[in-house]
Design a protein around this motif. Structure first.
Motif, PDB file in Angstrom:
ATOM      1  N   THR A 221       0.627  -0.881   0.009  1.00 59.81           N
ATOM      2  CA  THR A 221      -0.288  -0.262   0.024  1.00 59.81           C
ATOM      3  C   THR A 221       0.791   0.866   0.175  1.00 59.81           C
ATOM      4  OG1 THR A 221      -1.419  -1.400   0.895  1.00 59.81           O
ATOM      5  CG2 THR A 221      -1.480   1.093   1.500  1.00 59.81           C
ATOM      6  N   GLY A 294      -3.522  -2.790   4.632  1.00 62.43           N
ATOM      7  CA  GLY A 294      -4.123  -1.858   3.574  1.00 62.43           C
ATOM      8  C   GLY A 294      -5.075  -1.413   3.511  1.00 62.43           C
ATOM      9  N   ALA A 298      -2.326   3.998   3.130  1.00 64.62           N
ATOM     10  CA  ALA A 298      -2.777   4.742   1.753  1.00 64.62           C
ATOM     11  C   ALA A 298      -2.564   6.264   2.750  1.00 64.62           C
ATOM     12  CB  ALA A 298      -3.386   4.093   1.482  1.00 64.62           C
TER      13      ALA A 298
END
Length: 422
Positions: A221, A294, A298
């Motif tokens: 990510t 994940g 990000a």
């Protein structure tokens, strides 16, 4: 895959006692390590399935797919434990199961779509290969391996032909069949002799594969992000969580699990309870955390939804709770620190749903670091007091005082029989 057949070969048998009559230490073969690479990919595929659907239904669907993947690995590991597999026939057999496992992994993303039959057929193929490798053992058809070929394998294939709802129900029945087989055939497995050093090492390697998925969840990510200060801080917090989970197992639990196998009156039951069942929960918890990473790395300033928090905090909570189960099964002792930490983690989950992802990660990282510090202090203090007790010959444990916490968070008993899983 199932636990094992009805009996091992003559060289694998031993008396019922767990300490006497030890076999030579068994090493993991290169073929087994290569075989594990397939399951690195398989776990990544299961994580991807959970990433796209992480509501309650998605969790069940991912678990139902993960069980045959995991059980395929378990069946190969047990077969390699009770036999000498460093030969041409068994190497080819392990590679054949690996190919079937690769087919299963490729089928996972579309398991509830057009690849359901591929998943079931690949699993059935793996079960057939393992049964053929053990076909010379008397009564192997009337044990867990036979049940896999005659029951769970066909259920998976037939389920792949059905619509989504009936497919999930049939696959769940197949998973329950495999998980129940070691219990159903418990008496028939009494004559099987497990090598005490090989089994803990293999399951530790599988958990290491699952922990590797958490690193993939972080790096995969973050690699596409801008990597500003906030994102780098999120990566550092996520890595601290992953390292904290690793520390809990490999610093505080791995040696205690090996010790429990070595001194148990019934290794069969330790293998079933601690490794086959316990490590299923440990790996599932790690996969949940990996998928949660994940969702957080990000965009560290974005608030997480209930699903992402459930994966991250729920996975960590399951991981810690499982150590409570394993410690009780090994030594009949309560893992107070880990159970307390699990309660805090699960209790905090509803409160952090609206917080930024970075704050959610940092809070969990701080909790895990604090838990490891507390357990380290307890071990150091206990090791510095009381008369020394030497672990049984061949144990991976150091010399520690009687009553001191083992690396697994348990107290070393004054006699080997007290550590039995019975």
């Amino acid at each position: 895959m199932s636990a094992t057949g009805d009996a091992g070969p003559p060289e694998a048998r031993r008396d019922a006692g767990g300490v006497g009559g030890e076999a030579d230490e068994k090493r993991v073969t290169w073929a087994e390590l290569y075989f594990d690479l397939v399951f690195v990919f398989a776990i990544t595929q299961v994580s991807g399935l959970l990433h796209h659907h992480h509501d309650a239904t998605g969790l069940v669907r991912a678990l139902v797919v993960f069980v045959p993947v995991y059980w395929c690995w378990v069946g190969t590991t047990v077969q390699a434990n009770i036999r000498d597999v460093d030969n041409l026939r068994d190497r080819l057999g392990i590679l054949a199961v690996g190919l079937a496992g690769l087919f299963m992994a490729l089928a996972v993303p579309g398991a509830y779509g057009g690849r359901g039959v591929l998943l079931g057929a690949a699993y059935w193929l793996a079960r057939l290969v393992l049964l053929l490798l053990l076909i010379r053992l008397p009564g192997v058809w009337r044990g867990p391996y036979g049940a896999g070929v005659l029951v769970s394998g066909p259920l998976l294939v037939v389920g792949g032909l059905l619509p989504d709802g009936p497919r999930l129900a049939l696959w769940a029945a197949a998973a329950l069949c495999d998980l129940a087989a070691p219990l159903v055939f418990r008496r028939r497995l009494a004559a099987v002799a497990y090598h005490p050093s090989h089994m803990p090492e293999r399951f530790a390697l599988f958990l290491l594969v699952a922990l590797g998925e958490s690193i993939v969840g972080i790096g995969g990510t973050a690699a596409g992000a801008r990597l500003d200060v906030a994102e780098l801080a999120a990566v550092a917090a996520a890595f601290t969580i992953s390292a904290g989970l690793w520390w809990q197992y490999f610093v505080y639990a791995a040696d205690a699990m090996r010790y429990a196998v070595e001194v148990a009156d019934s290794r069969r039951d330790v293998v079933r309870r601690i490794f086959q069942y316990g490590h299923l929960a440990l790996a599932a918890g790690v996969i949940g955390v990996a998928v949660g990473f994940g969702e957080t790395v990000a965009d560290p300033w974005q608030a997480l939804g209930p699903g992402s928090v459930a994966l991250l905090y729920g996975g960590c909570g399951l991981y810690l709770l499982t150590f409570g189960y394993t410690r009780w099964m090994m030594f009949r002792k309560v893992a107070t620190t880990r159970l307390g930490a699990a309660a805090v983690v699960l209790g905090l989950a509803p409160a952090v749903v609206r917080l930024p992802a970075l704050a959610v990660l940092v809070a969990l990282a701080v909790l895990l670091v604090a838990l490891n510090v507390v357990e380290h202090v307890r071990v150091v203090r206990a090791a510095g007091s009381g008369p020394a007790t030497v672990a049984p010959s061949g144990s991976a444990l150091p010399v520690v005082p009687a009553g001191a916490p083992l690396p697994g968070g348990s107290a070393l008993p004054s006699a080997p029989s007290a550590a039995s899983a019975e």
